[in-house]
Enzyme design. Structure first.
Site, PDB file in Angstrom:
ATOM      1  N   LYS A 189      21.625  18.166   5.762  1.00 39.73           N
ATOM      2  CA  LYS A 189      21.420  17.440   4.512  1.00 39.73           C
ATOM      3  C   LYS A 189      19.943  17.448   4.131  1.00 39.73           C
ATOM      4  O   LYS A 189      19.105  16.891   4.837  1.00 39.73           O
ATOM      5  CB  LYS A 189      21.865  15.980   4.635  1.00 39.73           C
ATOM      6  CG  LYS A 189      21.847  15.300   3.259  1.00 39.73           C
ATOM      7  CD  LYS A 189      21.857  13.802   3.326  1.00 39.73           C
ATOM      8  CE  LYS A 189      20.499  13.173   3.366  1.00 39.73           C
ATOM      9  NZ  LYS A 189      19.712  13.305   2.115  1.00 39.73           N
ATOM     10  N   GLY A 241      11.893  12.739   9.482  1.00 41.49           N
ATOM     11  CA  GLY A 241      11.693  11.787   8.393  1.00 41.49           C
ATOM     12  C   GLY A 241      10.841  10.628   8.865  1.00 41.49           C
ATOM     13  O   GLY A 241      10.061  10.767   9.818  1.00 41.49           O
ATOM     14  N   SER A 242      11.020   9.491   8.219  1.00 43.61           N
ATOM     15  CA  SER A 242      10.145   8.347   8.502  1.00 43.61           C
ATOM     16  C   SER A 242      10.517   7.676   9.830  1.00 43.61           C
ATOM     17  O   SER A 242      11.669   7.753  10.281  1.00 43.61           O
ATOM     18  CB  SER A 242      10.259   7.332   7.366  1.00 43.61           C
ATOM     19  OG  SER A 242      11.598   6.897   7.274  1.00 43.61           O
ATOM     20  N   THR A 243       9.550   6.993  10.400  1.00 44.72           N
ATOM     21  CA  THR A 243       9.794   6.259  11.650  1.00 44.72           C
ATOM     22  C   THR A 243      10.831   5.162  11.421  1.00 44.72           C
ATOM     23  O   THR A 243      11.686   4.923  12.269  1.00 44.72           O
ATOM     24  CB  THR A 243       8.462   5.681  12.165  1.00 44.72           C
ATOM     25  OG1 THR A 243       7.610   6.792  12.480  1.00 44.72           O
ATOM     26  CG2 THR A 243       8.646   4.834  13.409  1.00 44.72           C
ATOM     27  N   GLY A 246      14.147   6.759  11.383  1.00 45.90           N
ATOM     28  CA  GLY A 246      14.326   7.271  12.746  1.00 45.90           C
ATOM     29  C   GLY A 246      14.831   6.181  13.691  1.00 45.90           C
ATOM     30  O   GLY A 246      15.709   6.417  14.522  1.00 45.90           O
ATOM     31  N   GLU A 263      11.827  13.670  14.678  1.00 45.42           N
ATOM     32  CA  GLU A 263      10.454  14.074  14.307  1.00 45.42           C
ATOM     33  C   GLU A 263      10.013  13.110  13.219  1.00 45.42           C
ATOM     34  O   GLU A 263      10.495  13.170  12.085  1.00 45.42           O
ATOM     35  CB  GLU A 263      10.459  15.519  13.762  1.00 45.42           C
ATOM     36  CG  GLU A 263      11.023  16.557  14.719  1.00 45.42           C
ATOM     37  CD  GLU A 263      10.103  16.845  15.895  1.00 45.42           C
ATOM     38  OE1 GLU A 263       8.895  16.541  15.803  1.00 45.42           O
ATOM     39  OE2 GLU A 263      10.598  17.340  16.917  1.00 45.42           O
TER      40      GLU A 263
HETATM   41  P1  NAP Z   1      12.991   9.348   5.079  1.00 46.02           P
HETATM   42  O1  NAP Z   1      13.009   8.389   3.973  1.00 46.02           O
HETATM   43  O2  NAP Z   1      13.092   8.844   6.464  1.00 46.02           O
HETATM   44  O3  NAP Z   1      14.154  10.397   4.794  1.00 46.02           O
HETATM   45  C1  NAP Z   1      14.386  11.514   5.588  1.00 46.02           C
HETATM   46  C2  NAP Z   1      15.814  11.970   5.403  1.00 46.02           C
HETATM   47  O4  NAP Z   1      16.716  10.992   5.929  1.00 46.02           O
HETATM   48  C3  NAP Z   1      16.218  12.174   3.956  1.00 46.02           C
HETATM   49  O5  NAP Z   1      17.110  13.258   3.867  1.00 46.02           O
HETATM   50  C4  NAP Z   1      16.928  10.854   3.659  1.00 46.02           C
HETATM   51  O6  NAP Z   1      17.803  10.938   2.582  1.00 46.02           O
HETATM   52  C5  NAP Z   1      17.654  10.615   4.938  1.00 46.02           C
HETATM   53  N1  NAP Z   1      18.050   9.229   5.195  1.00 46.02           N
HETATM   54  C6  NAP Z   1      17.603   8.089   4.609  1.00 46.02           C
HETATM   55  N2  NAP Z   1      18.188   7.012   5.183  1.00 46.02           N
HETATM   56  C7  NAP Z   1      19.026   7.484   6.143  1.00 46.02           C
HETATM   57  C8  NAP Z   1      19.902   6.857   7.095  1.00 46.02           C
HETATM   58  N3  NAP Z   1      20.031   5.541   7.176  1.00 46.02           N
HETATM   59  N4  NAP Z   1      20.605   7.649   7.937  1.00 46.02           N
HETATM   60  C9  NAP Z   1      20.464   8.990   7.895  1.00 46.02           C
HETATM   61  N5  NAP Z   1      19.658   9.632   7.022  1.00 46.02           N
HETATM   62  C10 NAP Z   1      18.943   8.887   6.162  1.00 46.02           C
HETATM   63  O7  NAP Z   1      11.653  10.232   5.046  1.00 46.02           O
HETATM   64  P2  NAP Z   1      11.019  10.978   3.797  1.00 46.02           P
HETATM   65  O8  NAP Z   1      10.350   9.981   2.932  1.00 46.02           O
HETATM   66  O9  NAP Z   1      11.988  11.919   3.194  1.00 46.02           O
HETATM   67  O10 NAP Z   1       9.926  11.890   4.539  1.00 46.02           O
HETATM   68  C11 NAP Z   1       8.663  11.454   4.833  1.00 46.02           C
HETATM   69  C12 NAP Z   1       8.557  11.088   6.304  1.00 46.02           C
HETATM   70  O11 NAP Z   1       8.907  12.208   7.116  1.00 46.02           O
HETATM   71  C13 NAP Z   1       7.141  10.751   6.696  1.00 46.02           C
HETATM   72  O12 NAP Z   1       7.150   9.599   7.503  1.00 46.02           O
HETATM   73  C14 NAP Z   1       6.691  11.968   7.503  1.00 46.02           C
HETATM   74  O13 NAP Z   1       5.669  11.701   8.423  1.00 46.02           O
HETATM   75  C15 NAP Z   1       7.960  12.385   8.150  1.00 46.02           C
HETATM   76  N6  NAP Z   1       7.904  13.796   8.579  1.00 46.02           N
HETATM   77  C16 NAP Z   1       7.806  14.074   9.913  1.00 46.02           C
HETATM   78  C17 NAP Z   1       7.721  15.384  10.358  1.00 46.02           C
HETATM   79  C18 NAP Z   1       7.602  15.705  11.821  1.00 46.02           C
HETATM   80  O14 NAP Z   1       7.797  16.865  12.185  1.00 46.02           O
HETATM   81  N7  NAP Z   1       7.294  14.756  12.683  1.00 46.02           N
HETATM   82  C19 NAP Z   1       7.734  16.427   9.419  1.00 46.02           C
HETATM   83  C20 NAP Z   1       7.837  16.116   8.072  1.00 46.02           C
HETATM   84  C21 NAP Z   1       7.928  14.785   7.658  1.00 46.02           C
HETATM   85  P3  NAP Z   1      17.264  10.762   1.054  1.00 46.02           P
HETATM   86  O15 NAP Z   1      15.849  11.150   0.991  1.00 46.02           O
HETATM   87  O16 NAP Z   1      18.093  11.701   0.326  1.00 46.02           O
HETATM   88  O17 NAP Z   1      17.482   9.345   0.707  1.00 46.02           O
END
Ligand code: NAP
Ligand code: MG
Length: 485
Positions: A189, A241-243, A246, A263
Site C-alpha cells: 500500500k 513511516g512515522s514512529t 510504527g 523503518e
Molecule cells: P505515516 O503517517 O506513518 O504513514 C506511513 C504509511 O502508513 C502510509 O501509507 C499511511 O497511510 C499508513 N498508515 C497510516 N496509519 C496507519 C495504520 N494505523 N496502520 C497501518 N498503516 C497506516 O508516515 P508518513 O507521514 O507517510 O511518512 C513520513 C514518516 O516516514 C517520517 O516519520 C519519516 O521519518 C518516516 N520514514 C522513515 C524511513 C526509514 O527508512 N526509516 C524512510 C522514509 C520515511 P496514508 O498516508 O495513506 O494515510
C-alpha cells in the site's frame, strides 16, 4: 556508489510533460488485473505544486485487502512458490530494465504527484530504484550462499508492505525487490497522497510477465494500511513511516505469528568539526537538510558545529541558502520543490512557530517563494537549546536547527540526546575524530565527509525509536527469509 555530482545516464531529462499520460482514474492491481475498489470508491490525488487534482485513485476497503491477500496466497502456493531463484531473478532483471526504459515517465509522475524537484526524481530516485531491483535480482539465485552455516533458506510467505509519501517509488522498490528475490508474494500500500508511481510500477511488473498475484498494489489511506497489518493470512509486515504509526503497528502484531520490520523517523545530528573543509561541509549541510525539501527520514536536521568555526559556517550557509530556488518542481533549476500535503506544510509551520515561542531565532533568506502551492522556504533555527521541541522532534521539512559545541564528547552527547537513532554525519580532516564520532553516535547509518550517499548494497535501518530491522544489502534479505540449521 551512485555519483551525486555527475548524475547518471539512466534517466534523461524530461523534455515536456505532454508525453505523460496521467490517467483520469486508477484502479487496484490485484491478481495481475486492474479492478475497482468495493463500491467503486475513490479519492483524489493532487499535484502539491498547484493544488490541482491530478487523478482519482481507488480506495481499497478491508474486503479489497482480503482479495489481494487471497491472490498473494494463491500465487505463493502456486507457480511462484515453486520457482527457482534464477527464474525469479530473471523477472527482477526484467523489471529493472523496464524501469530504466520508462524512467522519464516515472520521474515526471513522481514529481507531479509528490512535489519533489525533477532533478532529484530524475537523477537520484530513478537510478537508485533501478539499481535496487538489479541488486536484489543478483541475490535471487545465491540465497543458499548468503547465510553461511545455514542449511536451508526458505521464503516467509505473504508479505504486507506499507510505505510513506517522501520517496514513493524508491520505498516501493526497497520493499518489493528483496521480498520477490527471496520468493515471497506481496501486498503493497502506497501513501494516500502518492500512489501513482506504485501503480505505474504495477504496470511494469505486469509487462515483465511476473505471474498474477505475486505483487498486488492496494491504494487507500490509513484504514487500508490497518487492514493489511491486521490481516490474519499475512506472514510478515514491512512498514516505513512515522514512529507514531510504527508503534500502533507493533501493538497490532504483538502476540501474532507475524514477523515485522519497522523503518521509522529520525532526527540526525550533522557534526562539523573545526578542522573540516568548510566549503565542502556547507555543501554537505545543504544536501543533508534541503534534499527532497527535508522530507527525508535520515535528513541532517540538527547541525552541531564546533564553536571556533560556527560563525564562519553559519555565514557561508546563509549565503548559500540565498541561492536556493524554491518553486515549480518540474523546473530543472528548482532546488526545493513543493511540500507533499497541506497537512505536512502546517506541521512544518507549527514546529517553526514553536521555536520562536521557546526562545530560538528563525532565519530565512529573502526571496520569492510561490504563493500558490505548498511551499516552505529553507529555514535556519539559531540559538537552539537541546530541550527545544524543534531539536527533539522530527520536523520533516526544509528546516535546520543549529547548536554549537566545544569538545568531541560534547558533540557525541548532544547527538545522542534524542529518542531517535537513524543516521548522522561528521565532517573532519582527522581520521581519529571521524572514527570516534561515527563509532559513538548511536545511529544505524553514519556518513563521514559526505551526506545522503545511498547504495543498494548498503544496509539502512535505525536504533531506538527509529525502528527495528534493516533494508538494503545482504542485511535486507534477512526479514524475507526463514533460516534453519
Ligand atoms: P505515516 O503517517 O506513518 O504513514 C506511513 C504509511 O502508513 C502510509 O501509507 C499511511 O497511510 C499508513 N498508515 C497510516 N496509519 C496507519 C495504520 N494505523 N496502520 C497501518 N498503516 C497506516 O508516515 P508518513 O507521514 O507517510 O511518512 C513520513 C514518516 O516516514 C517520517 O516519520 C519519516 O521519518 C518516516 N520514514 C522513515 C524511513 C526509514 O527508512 N526509516 C524512510 C522514509 C520515511 P496514508 O498516508 O495513506 O494515510
Ligand atoms: Mg499527490
Amino acid at each position: 556508489m551512485y555519483d551525486f555530482i555527475n548524475g547518471d545516464e539512466y534517466a534523461p531529462a524530461p523534455e515536456s510533460t505532454s508525453e505523460l499520460n496521467v490517467k483520469e482514474q486508477y484502479g487496484l492491481f490485484i491478481h495481475g488485473e486492474w479492478c475497482d475498489a468495493e463500491g467503486k470508491k475513490t479519492f483524489d490525488t493532487i499535484d502539491p505544486s498547484n493544488q490541482k487534482v491530478l487523478s482519482k485513485v481507488a480506495l481499497a476497503s478491508s474486503n479489497d485487502v482480503d482479495k489481494a491477500v487471497a491472490a498473494a496466497r494463491s500465487a505463493y502456493n502456486g507457480e511462484w512458490g515453486q520457482m527457482s531463484g534464477s527464474d525469479r531473478g530473471k523477472y527482477l532483471y526484467r523489471i529493472s530494465r523496464l524501469i530504466q526504459e520508462r524512467s522519464r515517465e516515472f520521474a515526471v509522475l513522481e514529481t507531479m504527484d509528490g512535489g519533489k524537484p525533477i532533478r532529484e526524481s530524475r537523477d537520484i530516485d530513478l537510478p537508485l530504484v533501478a539499481a535496487h531491483f538489479f541488486y536484489y535480482a543478483g541475490w535471487a539465485d545465491k540465497l543458499d550462499y548468503a547465510f553461511p552455516g545455514k542449511q536451508k533458506v526458505s521464503s516467509v510467505g505473504v508479505v504486507g508492505q506499507v510505505i510513506p509519501w517522501n520517496f514513493p517509488l524508491m520505498m516501493a522498490a526497497w520493499k518489493i525487490a528483496p521480498a520477490l528475490a527471496c520468493g515471497n508474494t506481496v501486498i503493497l500500500k502506497p501513501a494516500e497522497t502518492t500512489s501513482l508511481t506504485a501503480l505505474l510500477l504495477a504496470e511494469v511488473i505486469a509487462e515483465a510477465g511476473v505471474p498474477a498475484g505475486v505483487v498486488n498494489i492496494v491504494t487507500g489511506a490509513g484504514d487500508t494500511g490497518r487492514a493489511i497489518v491486521e490481516h490474519p493470512d499475512i506472514d510478515k509486515i514491512a512498514f516505513t513511516g512515522s514512529t507514531c504509526v510504527g508503534k500502533q503497528i507493533l501493538k497490532a502484531v504483538a502476540g501474532t505469528e507475524k514477523t515485522y520490520t519497522l523503518e521509522l523517523g529520525g532526527k540526525a545530528a550533522h557534526v562539523i568539526m573545526d578542522d573540516a573543509a568548510i566549503d565542502q561541509a556547507v555543501e554537505g549541510i545543504v544536501n543533508g537538510i534541503f534534499f527532497n525539501q527535508g522530507n527525508v527520514c535520515c535528513a541532517g536536521s540538527r547541525l552541531l558545529v564546533q564553536e571556533g568555526v560556527a560563525e564562519k559556517v553559519i555565514k557561508k550557509l546563509k549565503k548559500r541558502m540565498e541561492s536556493l530556488i524554491v518553486g515549480n518542481p518540474l523546473d530543472k533549476n528548482t532546488d526545493i520543490g513543493a511540500i507533499n500535503s497541506k497537512e505536512q506544510l502546517n506541521t512544518i509551520k507549527r514546529m517553526v512557530k514553536s521555536a520562536t515561542k521557546e526562545g530560538a531565532e528563525v532565519w530565512q533568506p529573502e526571496g520569492n517563494v510561490p504563493r500558490k502551492g505548498n511551499y516552505f522556504p529553507p529555514t535556519l533555527i539559531l540559538d537552539c537549546a537541546q530541550s527545544h521541541t524543534v531539536v527533539q522532534q522530527e520536523i520533516f521539512g526544509p528546516v535546520l536547527t543549529i547548536q554549537t559545541f566545544r569538545t568531541v564528547n560534547e558533540a557525541i552527547e548532544k547527538a545522542n540526546n534524542t529518542e531517535y537513532g537513524l543516521s548522522g554525519g561528521v565532517w573532519s580532516d582527522k581520521g581519529a575524530k571521524v572514527f570516534k564520532l561515527t563509532d559513538q553516535i548511536n545511529a544505524g547509518i553514519m556518513w563521514a565527509n559526505t551526506y545522503n550517499a545511498f547504495d543498494p548494497a548498503s544496509p539502512f535501518g535505525g536504533f531506538k525509536e527509529s525502528g527495528i530491522g534493516c533494508e538494503g544489502g545482504l542485511h535486507g534479505l534477512y526479514p524475507y527469509v526463514k533460516l534453519n540449521g
